[in-house]
Design an enzyme around this catalytic site. Structure first.
Site, short mmCIF file in Angstrom:
data_model
loop_
_atom_site.label_atom_id
_atom_site.label_comp_id
_atom_site.label_asym_id
_atom_site.label_seq_id
_atom_site.Cartn_x
_atom_site.Cartn_y
_atom_site.Cartn_z
N GLU A 3 0.88 -1.22 0.03
CA GLU A 3 0.06 0.14 -0.30
C GLU A 3 0.59 1.46 0.10
O GLU A 3 0.75 2.19 0.96
CB GLU A 3 -0.96 0.12 1.19
CG GLU A 3 -1.75 -1.23 0.97
CD GLU A 3 -2.97 -1.48 2.28
OE1 GLU A 3 -3.09 -0.35 3.16
OE2 GLU A 3 -3.61 -2.36 2.20
N GLU A 37 -5.76 -10.73 -2.12
CA GLU A 37 -6.69 -10.52 -1.05
C GLU A 37 -8.23 -10.46 -1.46
O GLU A 37 -8.86 -9.58 -1.07
CB GLU A 37 -6.40 -9.36 -0.25
CG GLU A 37 -4.90 -9.23 0.07
CD GLU A 37 -4.57 -7.86 1.16
OE1 GLU A 37 -5.54 -7.31 1.46
OE2 GLU A 37 -3.46 -7.65 1.23
O1 9MR Z 1 -7.88 -8.86 7.60
C1 9MR Z 1 -6.83 -8.11 8.43
C2 9MR Z 1 -7.65 -7.56 9.50
O2 9MR Z 1 -7.86 -8.68 10.63
C3 9MR Z 1 -7.13 -6.57 10.48
O3 9MR Z 1 -7.56 -5.93 11.32
C4 9MR Z 1 -6.56 -5.38 9.33
C5 9MR Z 1 -5.66 -4.24 10.13
O4 9MR Z 1 -5.29 -3.40 9.19
O5 9MR Z 1 -5.88 -5.95 8.36
C6 9MR Z 1 -6.59 -6.63 7.62
O6 9MR Z 1 -5.88 -7.27 6.52
C7 9MR Z 1 -5.56 -6.19 5.49
C8 9MR Z 1 -4.18 -6.59 4.86
O7 9MR Z 1 -3.28 -6.82 5.62
C9 9MR Z 1 -3.54 -5.62 3.89
N1 9MR Z 1 -4.78 -5.11 2.95
C10 9MR Z 1 -6.12 -4.83 3.48
C11 9MR Z 1 -6.54 -5.97 4.65
C12 9MR Z 1 -7.95 -5.81 5.11
O8 9MR Z 1 -8.05 -4.49 5.79
#
Ligand code: 9MR
Length: 377
Positions: free
Chosen positions: A160, A265
């Site tokens: 990101e 994702e």
């Molecule tokens: O799925 C993840 C969630 O459990 C966490 O709380 C969150 C915190 O930012 O991150 C989520 O995963 C993210 C991923 O690491 C990066 N891309 C976006 C995903 C969804 O937020």
């Protein structure tokens, strides 16, 4: 029509993943259906690795051949304080994948979010110097990538980094090191495990400005002689976005850099799209009563997805997967961000407390109809 059938005799596995299958019956699996196309992955939460969701475990073991750590390999988890590492969950995650002979993906090394609070500041809370940050990045990447050398197939090295307008995100990494932090991260990761694949990953990759920015960045990395194997398109999508032609353009242009394209994702919300600043911002200011009322507009299917909406969701997902299949020569992995609807992060984002239906399996661990149709025909 192509048909790959996998013969499974373990009734426990069958019962969990395909409620209608009988012992000894042949079961079509998602990973086997796409075995000549791309890897099929799932993001795995810690509770899954800890054996707290045995049905999800059965699904993953049966239908997927790749896993990625949903949270347990993030910076704040692995190095919460300088030099103090927490490996327990990440070690278990890697072992889980090895036990099942899966392609294990590490997520993520350099990201502004879920970053340990100490990482970019000194003891007074001020930004550290470029030299200190470089050293911290190097130490973190060497420790993490080094620990799983030869075991993790590939890493989301930088996550990101780009805003929707195509400019660099003004993260602490960018503020302190400028654009150089990206090549540095790739250099350190390659030094730590020369065999590991290295990826750059972001959301909204169908956005033309992001597309152009990433093509430029990846070409620059390559020009500098750095290793980069894949461009990750997160693909947290909705019923009304992205336009599939823009999505396709990104797949084609990313592949044009010489990198593999990875859908990293994937999930598709079935709920009305929420405008972050307008909707979420105004809800934050509401009283609990007002909020409850407002939720009716956004949490529209708390008791189950109406049949016609389910059909729309399945039809659109079938189109999305057909697009991946069309470009299977460019796409090396399709990873869902979770397994069942009940465990998806989308139930809590961007508004907490909604009931969403974004994943490949429903809350009863049944494969969604669009995919059942694909793999059984
Ligand atoms: O799925 C993840 C969630 O459990 C966490 O709380 C969150 C915190 O930012 O991150 C989520 O995963 C993210 C991923 O690491 C990066 N891309 C976006 C995903 C969804 O937020």
């Amino acid at each position: 029509m192509k048909k790959h059938l996998f013969c499974y005799f373990a009734s426990a596995l069958l019962a969990a993943s395909c409620s209608s299958a009988k012992e000894g019956q042949q079961v079509a699996t998602v990973k086997d259906h796409f075995k000549d196309d791309f890897l099929i992955g799932a993001a795995i939460p810690v509770r899954h690795i800890n054996g707290e969701d045995p049905k999800a475990d059965s699904i993953v073991s049966l239908h997927f051949n790749s896993i990625v750590a949903e949270n347990c390999m993030k910076n704040e988890v692995l190095q919460p304080r300088e030099g103090e590492f927490f490996w327990d969950d990440a070690d278990k995650f890697v072992k889980y994948g090895e036990d099942r002979d899966m392609a294990i993906i590490g997520h993520t090394l350099i990201w502004h979010s879920q970053l340990a609070p100490w990482f970019t500041v000194d003891k007074d809370g001020n930004d550290v110097s470029p030299e200190v940050l470089k050293q911290r990045m190097k130490d973190h990447i060497y420790a993490v990538v080094g620990r799983y050398k030869g075991r993790v197939k590939g890493w989301d090295v930088v996550n990101e980094a780009i805003e929707d307008d195509g400019s660099y995100r003004k993260s602490p990494f960018y503020r302190i090191l400028g654009e150089e932090y990206i090549p540095l991260a790739f250099q350190y990761a390659h030094e730590a495990d020369p065999e590991a694949e290295l990826y750059i990953n972001d959301y909204s990759m169908f956005n033309p400005r992001k597309r152009e920015a990433y093509v430029r960045i990846v070409n620059d990395l390559k020009k500098q002689g750095l290793r980069i194997d894949g461009i990750g398109m997160q693909s947290h999508i909705g019923m009304d976005y992205p336009a599939l032609d823009e999505y396709e353009k990104s797949i084609v242009d990313f592949s044009g850099t010489g990198c593999n394209v990875m859908i990293t994702e994937l999930d598709m919300s079935a709920l009305p799209t929420v405008q972050m600043s307008a909707d979420v911002g105004s809800m934050a200011k509401m009283s609990p009563e007002e909020r409850k009322e407002a939720m009716k507009k956004f949490d529209v299917y708390p008791d189950g997805l109406p049949e016609e909406v389910s059909k729309q969701w399945n039809d659109r997902m079938a189109q999305v997967v057909a697009l991946y299949k069309k470009h299977a020569d460019k796409i090396s992995r399709v990873t869902w961000w979770g397994t069942t609807d009940g465990m998806s992060w989308k139930n809590g984002f961007p508004i907490p407390g909604r009931t969403d239906y974004p994943l490949l399996f429903d809350r009863n661990y049944n494969l969604k109809p669009f995919m059942a149709e694909i793999i059984e025909n």
